[in-house]
Write a protein that holds these residues in place. Structure first.
Motif, PDB file in Angstrom:
ATOM      1  N   TYR A 107       0.844  -1.193   0.000  1.00  0.00           N
ATOM      2  CA  TYR A 107       0.000   0.000   0.000  1.00  0.00           C
ATOM      3  C   TYR A 107       0.882   1.247   0.000  1.00  0.00           C
ATOM      4  CZ  TYR A 107      -3.814  -3.072   1.460  1.00  0.00           C
ATOM      5  OH  TYR A 107      -4.757  -4.069   1.522  1.00  0.00           O
ATOM      6  N   VAL A 108       0.480   2.245  -0.762  1.00  0.00           N
ATOM      7  CA  VAL A 108       1.086   3.573  -0.701  1.00  0.00           C
ATOM      8  C   VAL A 108      -0.056   4.542  -0.413  1.00  0.00           C
ATOM      9  CG1 VAL A 108       2.294   5.388  -1.968  1.00  0.00           C
ATOM     10  CG2 VAL A 108       2.979   3.001  -2.262  1.00  0.00           C
ATOM     11  N   ASP A 109       0.080   5.277   0.679  1.00  0.00           N
ATOM     12  CA  ASP A 109      -0.974   6.205   1.113  1.00  0.00           C
ATOM     13  C   ASP A 109      -2.347   5.516   1.145  1.00  0.00           C
ATOM     14  OD1 ASP A 109       0.881   8.237   1.394  1.00  0.00           O
ATOM     15  OD2 ASP A 109       0.585   8.970  -0.647  1.00  0.00           O
ATOM     16  N   ASN A 110      -2.394   4.335   1.729  1.00  0.00           N
ATOM     17  CA  ASN A 110      -3.614   3.532   1.904  1.00  0.00           C
ATOM     18  C   ASN A 110      -4.231   3.037   0.600  1.00  0.00           C
ATOM     19  OD1 ASN A 110      -3.625   3.615   4.748  1.00  0.00           O
ATOM     20  ND2 ASN A 110      -4.449   5.693   4.672  1.00  0.00           N
ATOM     21  N   THR A 111      -3.507   3.133  -0.520  1.00  0.00           N
ATOM     22  CA  THR A 111      -3.993   2.610  -1.800  1.00  0.00           C
ATOM     23  C   THR A 111      -3.257   1.310  -2.110  1.00  0.00           C
ATOM     24  OG1 THR A 111      -4.447   4.827  -2.629  1.00  0.00           O
ATOM     25  CG2 THR A 111      -4.240   3.079  -4.267  1.00  0.00           C
ATOM     26  N   LEU A 112      -4.022   0.223  -2.267  1.00  0.00           N
ATOM     27  CA  LEU A 112      -3.428  -1.065  -2.616  1.00  0.00           C
ATOM     28  C   LEU A 112      -2.793  -0.962  -3.994  1.00  0.00           C
ATOM     29  CD1 LEU A 112      -2.973  -4.112  -2.084  1.00  0.00           C
ATOM     30  CD2 LEU A 112      -5.242  -4.509  -3.060  1.00  0.00           C
ATOM     31  N   GLN A 113      -1.522  -1.343  -4.091  1.00  0.00           N
ATOM     32  CA  GLN A 113      -0.800  -1.285  -5.358  1.00  0.00           C
ATOM     33  C   GLN A 113      -1.124  -2.517  -6.210  1.00  0.00           C
ATOM     34  OE1 GLN A 113       1.225   1.621  -6.139  1.00  0.00           O
ATOM     35  NE2 GLN A 113      -0.229   2.096  -4.506  1.00  0.00           N
ATOM     36  N   PRO A 114      -0.970  -2.404  -7.538  1.00  0.00           N
ATOM     37  CA  PRO A 114      -1.389  -3.493  -8.421  1.00  0.00           C
ATOM     38  C   PRO A 114      -0.530  -4.754  -8.336  1.00  0.00           C
ATOM     39  CG  PRO A 114      -0.391  -1.714  -9.695  1.00  0.00           C
ATOM     40  CD  PRO A 114      -0.537  -1.221  -8.282  1.00  0.00           C
ATOM     41  N   LEU A 115       0.742  -4.610  -7.992  1.00  0.00           N
ATOM     42  CA  LEU A 115       1.612  -5.781  -7.908  1.00  0.00           C
ATOM     43  C   LEU A 115       1.658  -6.295  -6.478  1.00  0.00           C
ATOM     44  CD1 LEU A 115       4.623  -4.537 -10.067  1.00  0.00           C
ATOM     45  CD2 LEU A 115       2.641  -5.877 -10.805  1.00  0.00           C
ATOM     46  N   THR A 116       1.453  -7.589  -6.317  1.00  0.00           N
ATOM     47  CA  THR A 116       1.553  -8.228  -5.007  1.00  0.00           C
ATOM     48  C   THR A 116       2.590  -9.333  -5.104  1.00  0.00           C
ATOM     49  OG1 THR A 116      -0.197  -9.799  -5.520  1.00  0.00           O
ATOM     50  CG2 THR A 116      -0.868  -7.761  -4.424  1.00  0.00           C
ATOM     51  N   GLY A 117       3.033  -9.793  -3.969  1.00  0.00           N
ATOM     52  CA  GLY A 117       3.925 -10.945  -3.911  1.00  0.00           C
ATOM     53  C   GLY A 117       3.182 -12.086  -3.264  1.00  0.00           C
ATOM     54  N   SER A 118       3.800 -13.266  -3.292  1.00  0.00           N
ATOM     55  CA  SER A 118       3.191 -14.392  -2.586  1.00  0.00           C
ATOM     56  C   SER A 118       4.267 -15.358  -2.113  1.00  0.00           C
ATOM     57  CB  SER A 118       2.172 -15.121  -3.461  1.00  0.00           C
ATOM     58  OG  SER A 118       2.816 -15.755  -4.542  1.00  0.00           O
ATOM     59  N   LEU A 119       3.958 -16.011  -1.016  1.00  0.00           N
ATOM     60  CA  LEU A 119       4.778 -17.082  -0.459  1.00  0.00           C
ATOM     61  C   LEU A 119       3.891 -18.294  -0.278  1.00  0.00           C
ATOM     62  CD1 LEU A 119       6.778 -15.272   2.362  1.00  0.00           C
ATOM     63  CD2 LEU A 119       7.723 -16.334   0.312  1.00  0.00           C
ATOM     64  N   ASN A 120       4.414 -19.453  -0.627  1.00  0.00           N
ATOM     65  CA  ASN A 120       3.688 -20.698  -0.408  1.00  0.00           C
ATOM     66  C   ASN A 120       4.376 -21.475   0.696  1.00  0.00           C
ATOM     67  OD1 ASN A 120       1.572 -20.783  -2.521  1.00  0.00           O
ATOM     68  ND2 ASN A 120       3.343 -20.454  -3.833  1.00  0.00           N
ATOM     69  N   VAL A 121       3.642 -21.755   1.764  1.00  0.00           N
ATOM     70  CA  VAL A 121       4.163 -22.543   2.872  1.00  0.00           C
ATOM     71  C   VAL A 121       3.681 -23.968   2.654  1.00  0.00           C
ATOM     72  CG1 VAL A 121       4.199 -22.863   5.367  1.00  0.00           C
ATOM     73  CG2 VAL A 121       4.196 -20.546   4.401  1.00  0.00           C
ATOM     74  N   ILE A 122       4.642 -24.867   2.400  1.00  0.00           N
ATOM     75  CA  ILE A 122       4.322 -26.232   1.989  1.00  0.00           C
ATOM     76  C   ILE A 122       4.932 -27.231   2.960  1.00  0.00           C
ATOM     77  CG2 ILE A 122       4.690 -27.939   0.140  1.00  0.00           C
ATOM     78  CD1 ILE A 122       4.748 -25.562  -1.818  1.00  0.00           C
ATOM     79  N   GLU A 123       4.170 -28.276   3.251  1.00  0.00           N
ATOM     80  CA  GLU A 123       4.660 -29.320   4.146  1.00  0.00           C
ATOM     81  C   GLU A 123       5.735 -30.142   3.441  1.00  0.00           C
ATOM     82  OE1 GLU A 123       2.997 -32.934   6.973  1.00  0.00           O
ATOM     83  OE2 GLU A 123       1.715 -32.148   5.370  1.00  0.00           O
ATOM     84  N   LYS A 124       6.875 -30.264   4.112  1.00  0.00           N
ATOM     85  CA  LYS A 124       7.960 -31.097   3.605  1.00  0.00           C
ATOM     86  C   LYS A 124       7.832 -32.454   4.263  1.00  0.00           C
ATOM     87  CE  LYS A 124      12.957 -31.445   3.296  1.00  0.00           C
ATOM     88  NZ  LYS A 124      14.235 -30.842   3.654  1.00  0.00           N
ATOM     89  N   LYS A 125       7.534 -33.448   3.474  1.00  0.00           N
ATOM     90  CA  LYS A 125       7.317 -34.806   3.980  1.00  0.00           C
ATOM     91  C   LYS A 125       8.632 -35.368   4.516  1.00  0.00           C
ATOM     92  CE  LYS A 125       3.055 -34.981   2.482  1.00  0.00           C
ATOM     93  NZ  LYS A 125       1.930 -34.868   3.342  1.00  0.00           N
ATOM     94  N   GLN A 126       8.568 -35.974   5.678  1.00  0.00           N
ATOM     95  CA  GLN A 126       9.734 -36.619   6.275  1.00  0.00           C
ATOM     96  C   GLN A 126      10.014 -37.929   5.560  1.00  0.00           C
ATOM     97  OE1 GLN A 126      11.556 -35.115   8.605  1.00  0.00           O
ATOM     98  NE2 GLN A 126      10.146 -33.391   8.716  1.00  0.00           N
ATOM     99  N   SER A 127      11.299 -38.201   5.266  1.00  0.00           N
ATOM    100  CA  SER A 127      11.623 -39.466   4.590  1.00  0.00           C
ATOM    101  C   SER A 127      12.139 -40.521   5.528  1.00  0.00           C
ATOM    102  CB  SER A 127      12.624 -39.243   3.466  1.00  0.00           C
ATOM    103  OG  SER A 127      13.559 -38.280   3.735  1.00  0.00           O
TER     104      SER A 127
END
Length: 127
Positions: A107-127
């Motif tokens: 946000y800039v001055d309370n305006t949501l900007q057009p570009l966003t980022g993302s993170l994916n939190v994924i379960e890592k299976k134990q071997s």
């Protein structure tokens, strides 16, 4: 009019003082963890803008894909004589409460900007 150039998620970022160049280390989008909650020791969200002047409020909001906000970081961006501004939000010891996609809103001055980022939190299976 302010134009957003990018959002980058990385392990670390700095703005070089003399040249104003941005440097990134370890750009990523996925966090693999064995269980919930997922603790990310540190990371940075870097943003860049052009076409502005003076000082503006800047806010980074990270929320789970279903809407739950987990953190908000507020600061200021200052546009120089070249009408450009950069901001690095640094996060230390952030806990992601559940698996899934996390959206990073800017946000800039309370305006949501057009570009966003993302993170994916994924379960890592134990071997």
């Amino acid at each position: 009019m302010i134009k957003q150039n990018f959002v980058i998620i990385c392990e670390s970022a700095i703005i070089e003082k003399d040249t104003n160049n941005l440097y990134f280390l370890g750009i990523f989008e996925i966090i693999f963890v064995p269980r919930e909650p997922a603790l990310q020791p540190k990371f940075a969200v870097a943003t860049s803008f052009e076409g502005g002047s003076g000082e503006h409020n800047h806010r980074i909001v990270i929320r789970h894909e279903f809407g739950d906000e987990i953190v908000k970081l507020e600061g200021k961006i200052n546009f120089g004589s070249n009408q450009k501004a950069q901001y690095i939000g640094k996060f230390i010891g952030l806990s992601f409460p559940k698996f899934g996609k996390y959206v990073i809103e800017i946000y800039v001055d309370n305006t949501l900007q057009p570009l966003t980022g993302s993170l994916n939190v994924i379960e890592k299976k134990q071997s």
